[in-house]
Design a protein around this motif. Sequence first.
Motif, PDB file in Angstrom:
ATOM      1  N   ILE A   1       9.066   0.823  -8.737  1.00 32.92           N
ATOM      2  CA  ILE A   1       7.876   0.072  -8.724  1.00 32.92           C
ATOM      3  C   ILE A   1       6.906   1.039  -7.903  1.00 32.92           C
ATOM      4  N   GLY A   2       5.985   1.257  -8.673  1.00 30.70           N
ATOM      5  CA  GLY A   2       4.842   2.248  -8.318  1.00 30.70           C
ATOM      6  C   GLY A   2       3.846   1.598  -7.399  1.00 30.70           C
ATOM      7  N   ALA A   3       2.874   2.270  -7.032  1.00 24.86           N
ATOM      8  CA  ALA A   3       1.755   1.876  -6.193  1.00 24.86           C
ATOM      9  C   ALA A   3       1.055   0.559  -6.516  1.00 24.86           C
ATOM     10  N   CYS A   4       0.855   0.820  -8.134  1.00 27.10           N
ATOM     11  CA  CYS A   4       0.064  -0.387  -8.630  1.00 27.10           C
ATOM     12  C   CYS A   4       0.818  -1.611  -9.376  1.00 27.10           C
ATOM     13  N   ASN A   5       1.989  -1.502  -9.094  1.00 27.54           N
ATOM     14  CA  ASN A   5       2.984  -2.575 -10.057  1.00 27.54           C
ATOM     15  C   ASN A   5       2.390  -3.810  -9.636  1.00 27.54           C
ATOM     16  N   ILE A   6       2.661  -4.774 -10.468  1.00 28.82           N
ATOM     17  CA  ILE A   6       1.777  -6.148 -10.367  1.00 28.82           C
ATOM     18  C   ILE A   6       2.865  -6.944  -9.452  1.00 28.82           C
ATOM     19  N   ASN A   7       4.279  -6.283  -9.109  1.00 23.87           N
ATOM     20  CA  ASN A   7       5.129  -6.897  -8.176  1.00 23.87           C
ATOM     21  C   ASN A   7       4.836  -6.950  -6.972  1.00 23.87           C
ATOM     22  N   LYS A   8       4.026  -5.780  -6.486  1.00 19.30           N
ATOM     23  CA  LYS A   8       3.820  -5.650  -5.166  1.00 19.30           C
ATOM     24  C   LYS A   8       2.712  -6.099  -4.720  1.00 19.30           C
ATOM     25  N   ASP A   9       2.580  -6.104  -3.224  1.00 14.34           N
ATOM     26  CA  ASP A   9       1.422  -6.858  -2.444  1.00 14.34           C
ATOM     27  C   ASP A   9       0.401  -6.134  -2.943  1.00 14.34           C
ATOM     28  N   PRO A  10      -0.586  -6.604  -3.276  1.00 14.53           N
ATOM     29  CA  PRO A  10      -1.884  -6.227  -3.541  1.00 14.53           C
ATOM     30  C   PRO A  10      -2.763  -5.639  -2.239  1.00 14.53           C
ATOM     31  N   SER A  11      -2.108  -6.381  -1.088  1.00 12.57           N
ATOM     32  CA  SER A  11      -2.981  -5.671   0.178  1.00 12.57           C
ATOM     33  C   SER A  11      -2.559  -4.536   0.468  1.00 12.57           C
ATOM     34  N   GLU A  12      -1.433  -3.607  -0.054  1.00  7.36           N
ATOM     35  CA  GLU A  12      -1.051  -2.566   0.147  1.00  7.36           C
ATOM     36  C   GLU A  12      -1.921  -1.562  -0.346  1.00  7.36           C
ATOM     37  N   THR A  13      -1.893  -0.260   0.322  1.00 10.46           N
ATOM     38  CA  THR A  13      -2.634   0.853  -0.128  1.00 10.46           C
ATOM     39  C   THR A  13      -1.730   1.741  -0.957  1.00 10.46           C
ATOM     40  N   PRO A  14      -2.303   2.278  -2.011  1.00  7.22           N
ATOM     41  CA  PRO A  14      -1.634   3.054  -3.110  1.00  7.22           C
ATOM     42  C   PRO A  14      -1.201   4.398  -2.264  1.00  7.22           C
ATOM     43  N   CYS A  15      -1.772   4.866  -1.543  1.00  7.97           N
ATOM     44  CA  CYS A  15      -1.574   6.207  -0.737  1.00  7.97           C
ATOM     45  C   CYS A  15      -1.183   6.278   0.611  1.00  7.97           C
ATOM     46  N   TYR A  16      -1.987   6.262   1.498  1.00  2.00           N
ATOM     47  CA  TYR A  16      -2.088   6.403   3.070  1.00  2.00           C
ATOM     48  C   TYR A  16      -0.889   5.779   3.545  1.00  2.00           C
ATOM     49  N   ASN A  17      -0.823   4.311   3.441  1.00  2.00           N
ATOM     50  CA  ASN A  17       0.183   3.713   4.092  1.00  2.00           C
ATOM     51  C   ASN A  17       1.622   4.214   3.803  1.00  2.00           C
ATOM     52  N   LYS A  18       1.908   4.526   2.538  1.00  2.00           N
ATOM     53  CA  LYS A  18       3.416   5.153   2.195  1.00  2.00           C
ATOM     54  C   LYS A  18       3.700   6.619   2.870  1.00  2.00           C
ATOM     55  N   THR A  19       2.546   7.207   2.615  1.00  5.87           N
ATOM     56  CA  THR A  19       2.901   8.686   3.045  1.00  5.87           C
ATOM     57  C   THR A  19       2.252   9.601   4.226  1.00  5.87           C
ATOM     58  N   ASN A  20       1.144   8.674   4.930  1.00  9.92           N
ATOM     59  CA  ASN A  20       0.531   9.303   6.024  1.00  9.92           C
ATOM     60  C   ASN A  20       0.455  10.787   5.957  1.00  9.92           C
ATOM     61  N   THR A  21      -0.129  11.230   4.529  1.00  7.54           N
ATOM     62  CA  THR A  21       0.009  12.692   4.401  1.00  7.54           C
ATOM     63  C   THR A  21      -1.819  12.752   4.050  1.00  7.54           C
TER      64      THR A  21
ATOM     65  N   TRP B   1     -10.589   5.854   3.237  1.00  4.65           N
ATOM     66  CA  TRP B   1      -9.407   5.960   2.512  1.00  4.65           C
ATOM     67  C   TRP B   1      -8.217   5.153   2.907  1.00  4.65           C
ATOM     68  N   ARG B   2      -8.023   5.048   4.275  1.00  2.00           N
ATOM     69  CA  ARG B   2      -7.198   4.144   4.805  1.00  2.00           C
ATOM     70  C   ARG B   2      -7.272   2.723   4.288  1.00  2.00           C
ATOM     71  N   SER B   3      -8.264   2.208   4.082  1.00  5.51           N
ATOM     72  CA  SER B   3      -8.535   0.622   3.863  1.00  5.51           C
ATOM     73  C   SER B   3      -8.323   0.559   2.387  1.00  5.51           C
ATOM     74  N   LEU B   4      -8.283   1.545   1.593  1.00  3.74           N
ATOM     75  CA  LEU B   4      -7.998   1.158   0.015  1.00  3.74           C
ATOM     76  C   LEU B   4      -6.864   0.572  -0.108  1.00  3.74           C
ATOM     77  N   LYS B   5      -7.090  -0.530  -0.832  1.00  3.88           N
ATOM     78  CA  LYS B   5      -5.691  -1.493  -1.250  1.00  3.88           C
ATOM     79  C   LYS B   5      -5.681  -1.695  -2.838  1.00  3.88           C
TER      80      LYS B   5
END
Length: 615
Positions: free
Chosen positions: A480-500, A555-559
Amino acid sequence: MDLLQFHKLHSDPSSMQFYGMNEFKTTEESYTLMTSYINSELNKKSIHRVIADAFTNEYLGEIGVFNINAIHNRANAYCILLPECRKKGYSVKASSLFYKEVFESTEINRIQALVDCDNINAIKSLKGLGFIHEGRLKEYELDRGRYIDIDIFALLKSRFYYIVPWISWKEYIVDGLSKTLIYEQRSHKYYLLSGETSLIWKTLASGGFTVNQDISSLSILIDEGIIIFYAPLGESKNSSGTIEIFDKSPDTFYEKIKNEGYVYDIHWDITNRCNEKCVHCYNMNAHSGHRNEHENELSFEEAVKLVDELSYLGVFRLAMSGGEVLMKDYFIKLCQYIRSKNIQLIIYTNGLAFNEKLLQVVASLFPSTVCFSVYGNNSNVHDSVTGVKGAYNKILYALSYFKEKHIETSHKNTALSINYHCWKETLAKGYDLSDSSMLNCTIYPSMDDRKLSKYSLDETQLLQMAMSSDSPIYYKSRKIGACNINKDPSETPCYNKTNTLYINPFGEVGLCIAFPCVIASLRNNDIRCLKRKKKDMPFIEDFTRLNGVELLDNWRSLKIADLKECGKYDYCKFCIDVCPGDAFLLNNDLLSAPQNHCSIAIARHHAFMLNLYHT
C-alpha cells in the motif's frame, strides 16, 4: 616510526607538567624511554599502548599501566596525549578499550592513579571513567623544588563496565520527560528508556559512573549484552523509570518525537564527485564530463559543525551518500565524529575505492549498514553499467570482508533495460552475498534535464516483472503506497512516515533529495530553526510565496487528499508509492502524478487484469 611524535609529546612542557618527569631535550632521551617500555613489558611489569588515528595510524598519544604487582594484582595507570589531541574524547574511548583489555587478559584487579591535585583535567577524566577518589596524600612528592599533594584514584575490576560499540542512542525530551532510544545493530532491537532509567543511562554512556544499586535498574541492558558489567548487581531499588523492548521500529515513539519538533532521519550527500560513470545516474553533471569539478563543498570543519547541528535537531539516523562517499578526503574522519555522537550511521557506496585499510577502518566505525549498488550477477553486466572495469570484484571482496566482521550489508540493484535479463539471478545472488537484497524498479529523473533515463524499463518489461512472484512489484503482493485509495487521505505522503530531510554537499537542507527546495543552510546559520513543532495549516501549492521554515511547515501539511490525480484511476489501487519530489522534477508540479511511479502501478494493474481475464 613513532619516535618523533613521541618526542614531541615528551619534550612539551605543558604535557610534562604533571607527568612526574622533566621534559626531554633530545630524541635520544625519548628513545631510551621507549626502550624501557619494551623491556618493562617483556618483564611483565607494565603494559603500554599507542593511541593512534584508526585511518592514518598516526601517533596521538599513549596509555598504559606500570608497576604491576603480581602478588596483590594491582597496577598504576597513565594516559597522555599530544596537546592538539586533547579534549576530543580520545582518552575516554582509548581508556575504555584499554582497561577492558587489561581486566580481561590479566589478573589485575585494581588500577590506580596518583594525580597532582592541581591537574584538574586529569581528575575530571578519571572520574568520568569510573575511578573513585580514595583520598589525598599531603606533600607526598617533591616536584621542581616544591612539595605537592597527590590525589589517589582507583578503578576496581568489580566496578568496571563496558558498553558495546555497535549501538546508537539518543536522548529526547517528550512531554517534559527524559526518554532515550537505543538501537542494537546486531540484534536489530530497540530499547526505549523512560524517566530515571534514561537519566542513569545518559550518565553511564557519557563516561560517568553511578553506584551499583543504580546500575541495577539497567539490568535488562546487561542481560541483553549491551552493557558488560563485571560486578554482581545489587538488589534493584524502586525506580520511576522503565525500559521497553521493540523487535521493530517503535513507530508510536517516532510520532511523539516528531510532534515535539525533532528530526529523526537525514540523507546527506557529502559530495557530488564519483569514480564511476553509471549510465542511469541522476546526480548533477553526471553525464556532462564535469561531475568531479564541483567546488564549494563543505570543508571538514563545516561538516563537523553540521553534525553538531543535526545532533541538536535530534537526528538518530544519518545516511551518508553522494556521489561516492569514499571520494571525499575527510569521509572517514567525519564518520568517526558522527559515531562519537552515537548517531546511527548508514553508508551508501559503490565500493570501488575500498582497500584492506579502508575496509578495516569502516568496520571499526560500526555502521549499522553498508549499502552497495550492484547492477548485475557478474562483472560483465555490473561493470557495463558503472563504466569501470573491475568494479564488481571490488564489491564481492568488500561484502565478504564485512560479513566476516559482522557488519550488516545491503545489496541494492536498479532494474535497467541493459541488466533486465538477469534481474532474478542478481536478486538471488544478493541474498547469498549480503544481509538484504533489494531491487528498485523506479528510475529517478535527472537533476540536469529533469528527464527519465533512456535505460528505464519499458512497458513490456514492467509487465513481465509485475507478473513474476519473485519481483518486488509482483501484482499480488499487498503493498500500500502513499497515494493508495485505501489509505487515509488526511495522511501525508512523505514527512509523517519518514521524518526525513535532505542535505546536499554544500550544507543546504532540502525537503527531500528529489525536491530542489532549500529550507535552511549551515552557512546561513539557520539549521536549528528546523527544530519546531508541526503547525496546523492548509497546504499552499505556490511555494514561491514561502521561505525557510515556512516551507518546512507547508511540506509537513501536505496530505494525500491534496494530490491532484492520485486515487482517481483504477490502477491507483496498485500504486506502491508516489513521490511529490519526482512529480515536481518531471512536471514542475509536485501535486501531479509522476510518470516513473505511475508506470509501475499501471503494469501491476495490467497484470491483474490479464490474470482475471485468463481465470
